[in-house]
Design a protein around this motif. Sequence first.
Motif, mmCIF file in Angstrom:
data_model
loop_
_atom_site.group_PDB
_atom_site.id
_atom_site.type_symbol
_atom_site.label_atom_id
_atom_site.label_comp_id
_atom_site.label_asym_id
_atom_site.label_seq_id
_atom_site.Cartn_x
_atom_site.Cartn_y
_atom_site.Cartn_z
ATOM 1 N N ALA A 95 -7.896 29.696 -14.005
ATOM 2 C CA ALA A 95 -8.325 31.049 -14.346
ATOM 3 C C ALA A 95 -7.444 32.101 -13.675
ATOM 4 N N VAL A 96 -7.039 31.817 -12.423
ATOM 5 C CA VAL A 96 -6.282 32.792 -11.637
ATOM 6 C C VAL A 96 -5.245 32.069 -10.788
ATOM 7 N N SER A 102 -2.497 38.582 -7.526
ATOM 8 C CA SER A 102 -3.509 37.889 -8.326
ATOM 9 C C SER A 102 -3.174 38.045 -9.801
ATOM 10 N N HIS A 103 -3.089 36.911 -10.512
ATOM 11 C CA HIS A 103 -2.672 36.926 -11.914
ATOM 12 C C HIS A 103 -3.581 36.029 -12.737
ATOM 13 N N ARG A 104 -3.946 36.494 -13.929
ATOM 14 C CA ARG A 104 -4.811 35.743 -14.830
ATOM 15 C C ARG A 104 -4.021 34.603 -15.465
ATOM 16 N N GLY A 107 -7.047 30.062 -18.109
ATOM 17 C CA GLY A 107 -8.496 30.017 -17.972
ATOM 18 C C GLY A 107 -9.144 28.764 -18.512
ATOM 19 N N THR A 112 -9.037 28.903 -8.870
ATOM 20 C CA THR A 112 -7.919 29.729 -8.440
ATOM 21 C C THR A 112 -6.852 28.857 -7.802
#
Length: 157
Positions: A95-96, A102-104, A107, A112
Motif C-alpha cells: 500500500a505504501v 511516503s509514497h502510495r 495497494g 508499508t
Amino acid sequence: MSTGRMHDVGIIAYGMGNLRSVTNACRFLGVEPLLCTTPAQLGQCRRIILPGVGAFADGMARLRNGGWDHELTREVREGGKPFLGVCLGMQLLAAVGTEHGSHRGLGWIAGTVERIVQTDGVRIPHIGWNDVTPIRPDGVFEGMTAAPVFYFIHSYV
C-alpha cells in the motif's frame, strides 16, 4: 483482449528492472519470455514478472506514467493471471513505501515497505543467503525442500 501468439511469461520492461537477469533465469528454465514494452502486451502472456531495481517512488511513477498499474490490476487482480514481483517489483505491491518519503504503492498488499531497522550484528543493506520458511507448500514453494534457501540484497522490508 489479446491478439496473436500467447507467451508463457511476460517481463515488464518499465525501465526499473534487472531485465537481463530475469530473462536469463527464464531461459535457464526453458522459457523464452516476452519483454513487454507496452501494457497491452500483458494480455499476450500467461504469467507476468515485474522485476525491479531502484527506489520505490521512481518505480511507482514509471508504472503509473506508463499505464502499467491499471493493466496489471486488470490482468492479475481481476483476471487471476499468475504474477511474480522480484525485489522492487514485489515491494511495489504494498500500500505504501517509505523510501525517500511516503509514497502510495499498488495497494495489493496491505502494509508499508520500511527501511530495515539497524541492530547489532545486522548489516544494512542485508546481503546473503537465508533460509526461508514457507507458509504453504504450494505456489512458488512447490517442489522445494522444507527449508529452501534464497539470496537477498535489500535495505527495505
